[in-house]
Structures are given as C-alpha cells and as structure tokens.
Design a protein around this motif. Structure first.
Motif, PDB file in Angstrom:
ATOM      1  N   ASP A  30      -5.073  -9.333   0.836  1.00 35.77           N
ATOM      2  CA  ASP A  30      -6.213  -8.763   0.116  1.00 35.77           C
ATOM      3  C   ASP A  30      -7.470  -9.179   0.872  1.00 35.77           C
ATOM      4  O   ASP A  30      -7.847 -10.354   0.867  1.00 35.77           O
ATOM      5  CB  ASP A  30      -6.239  -9.270  -1.326  1.00 35.77           C
ATOM      6  N   ASP A  32     -10.701  -9.512   0.914  1.00 36.00           N
ATOM      7  CA  ASP A  32     -11.832  -9.560  -0.016  1.00 36.00           C
ATOM      8  C   ASP A  32     -13.167  -9.865   0.654  1.00 36.00           C
ATOM      9  O   ASP A  32     -14.218  -9.416   0.185  1.00 36.00           O
ATOM     10  CB  ASP A  32     -11.587 -10.635  -1.076  1.00 36.00           C
ATOM     11  N   HIS A 106      -8.592  -1.449  -2.829  1.00 24.59           N
ATOM     12  CA  HIS A 106      -8.681  -2.714  -3.597  1.00 24.59           C
ATOM     13  C   HIS A 106      -9.988  -2.714  -4.395  1.00 24.59           C
ATOM     14  O   HIS A 106     -10.768  -3.655  -4.347  1.00 24.59           O
ATOM     15  CB  HIS A 106      -8.630  -3.877  -2.600  1.00 24.59           C
ATOM     16  N   HIS A 110     -14.620  -4.804  -5.702  1.00 23.48           N
ATOM     17  CA  HIS A 110     -13.685  -5.821  -6.192  1.00 23.48           C
ATOM     18  C   HIS A 110     -13.912  -6.022  -7.690  1.00 23.48           C
ATOM     19  O   HIS A 110     -13.785  -7.121  -8.240  1.00 23.48           O
ATOM     20  CB  HIS A 110     -13.849  -7.150  -5.430  1.00 23.48           C
ATOM     21  N   HIS A 237      -5.094 -14.077   1.655  1.00 23.36           N
ATOM     22  CA  HIS A 237      -6.464 -13.581   1.771  1.00 23.36           C
ATOM     23  C   HIS A 237      -7.024 -13.929   3.145  1.00 23.36           C
ATOM     24  O   HIS A 237      -6.719 -14.996   3.688  1.00 23.36           O
ATOM     25  CB  HIS A 237      -7.338 -14.184   0.668  1.00 23.36           C
TER      26      HIS A 237
HETATM   27 ZN   LIG Z   1      -8.973  -9.373  -4.066  1.00 21.53          ZN
END
Ligand SMILES: [Zn+2]
Length: 295
Positions: A30, A32, A106, A110, A237
C-alpha cells in the motif's frame, strides 16, 4: 429469537487452487506516502516535517528498494496507490507497470470509507479511476480501501463502478465474494504497520518490533495456510518496509515461500481472475450487511 443477520451457513468446502498448488501467496504494497497523514489533518496546514519526511522516504527510496528485492526474487507484486499519491509522483504508476507489477486503487486521499458520505466516496473513486486511466491507460483495476474499512454501500459502489475486485476484508482466508464483489482477503497478522510503524506519535506505545521475531511469526502463518489451503497475503508499506532491516526480513520470507515449491505466487488481480473462472466461484459467497444491535 435475535439473530445476527448471517445466512445460517457454518460450513464451507475448502478452496480449490490450480493443479499442484496447495495455497497462494500475494505480495501487496500500500503505497501511502504522505496521504494518511494529510487526510488525518485535512483542512489544516501541517508545518511539522518529521512524519512527512519519514513518509516521503517511501516514494524517494523505499519503493525502489522493494522493486529491486522483488526483481531479485522474480516476484510480481500488487501495488495499491491513492489517487493523490499518483498525482504527486506521476512516474510511480508507469514505473510499477514497467517492472511487471499490478497497480490498483487505494482511495483518492486515503479516505476512510466509513468517514465520508456516499457522494464523496463515489467522487473520490471516480477521480482515482480517471487518474489511473490517464497515467496508465488502464480502466478496470482492483481496489484496496484505506484502513481496510468498507460499508455495504461502498461495496455496492465498487460493483457499480465495475472495479475488478476488492482486497480489504478478511471474512475468509482465501478468495470469496461479498455481495457481488470478488474479495481477495487481507489479514492484520501479516501487515508490517502493526509491527514496525513508529512515528513518535500518540499511538506509538513501544519501539518497532524485532524483524527476526516477525519473520518467525509470518513463516508460521504461511505454513499454517499451506496446511489449510489458504491465501498468504503479505501487506507492506513503502515508507515502513523500504527500510534496511525489513528488506532483509522480506527477502528471507520470500526465500522461504519460494522454497516450499507448492505455493502459487501471483498478483491479487491474477487470483481474482482465477477465482472468477474457477469451481470456487459462488461457493463462498456471503451477503454484505452490518449488525443492528437491539436489546
Ligand atoms: Zn493505506
């Protein structure tokens, strides 16, 4: 008699994997970067650089190192990217695709789907799909929700938007269907954030875990899922697992999984496509509903 809205079934047959495979493994990331921090402080100016710089390590160095690791092990991963991260780092999605990996949505900011209105959720999804279409030419990808939250309405939204699959819930430990959406499930047990996320913030109660202990725990999970015929979904991540000691841990983990020889190592998109055309389709289908408490 009060019931919990379930459909009454308490037994499901085992999942059937392709010939010769006992279980499956997905390496998911992910990506982010700064987006959850910005979302948590939406509407405010964030002057403090500490967490922002820590998170920017992800797109600057972490992703490249993880890509190097995956290339060395010959593993293709599933990378879920918020729309705002793709916009901030416009080279990311093309680079991930060029390296043979899968990309998926995603959220846009977020955003947590239980914290936004249905209209906002749809607007964010449409904006994200448009950015991916613009940057990659791809229009039907998988979705992973921020913080792995959903509501019955947001699952229906994914179906209406013709999203390929979802990967945010954990109602089974192998692919299934919730409402009409194919779910490629996740698990908190194998999520790097639980063990290594540390920003010196109010929710950080202790120092990051020892990777050797986490490796042992994750190998135990993999071996158990191998025995039961499940999906070992690894979630990491960019800004957490792109760090030195975790890269070494992930390399050892992938070596172990590959040495087993009977695990199907694929992307979540490949598993979703397999699921759709396999004997499993429709076998593990559950409705999507919450619980109304009444005493
Ligand atoms: Zn995330």
């Amino acid at each position: 008699m009060q019931r919990l809205h379930e459909d009454g079934r308490s037994h499901y047959p085992p999942y059937v994997w392709p010939e010769g495979k006992r279980c499956a493994v997905v390496f998911s990331l992910d990506l982010d970067a700064e987006s959850p921090h910005a979302w948590a402080h939406r509407g405010e100016a964030i002057a403090g650089l500490s967490e922002i710089e820590q998170r920017r390590f992800g797109p600057r160095q972490g992703v490249a190192r993880i890509l190097e690791l995956l290339a060395r092990r010959g593993v293709r991963g599933s990378f879920y990217v918020p729309g705002v991260v793709a916009t901030t780092y416009p080279d990311l999605l093309p680079a991930l695709l060029a390296a043979g990996h899968e990309v998926g949505y995603h959220g846009y900011f977020h955003e947590r789907l239980d914290q936004v209105s249905a209209d906002q959720a749809r607007d964010f999804l449409e904006r994200t799909i448009e950015i991916f279409r613009h940057q990659t030419g791809l229009a039907r990808l998988g979705y992973r929700s921020a913080s792995w939250e959903h509501t019955p309405a947001t699952l229906a939204m994914l179906e209406a938007a013709n999203v390929a699959y979802d990967s945010s819930l954990m109602g089974f430990d192998h692919p299934y269907e919730i409402a009409e959406v194919i779910e490629i499930p996740v698990t908190w047990t194998v999520d790097d954030a639980l063990y290594f996320r540390y920003t010196n913030g109010p929710r950080d109660k202790t120092h990051p875990a020892n990777p050797a202990a986490v490796l042992e725990s994750w190998i135990e999970e993999f071996e158990g899922l191998r025995e039961w015929g499940g999906l070992f979904m690894i979630t990491v991540h960019d800004w957490i697992s792109g760090r030195a000691q975790r890269l070494r841990m992930l390399e050892r983990l992938l070596r172990h999984v590959q040495a087993a020889g009977d695990a199907w190592i694929g992307t979540a998109g490949e598993l979703a496509a397999y699921h759709r055309g396999s004997v499993n389709h429709g076998v593990h289908r559950v409705p999507a509903h919450g619980i109304t408490t009444a005493f």
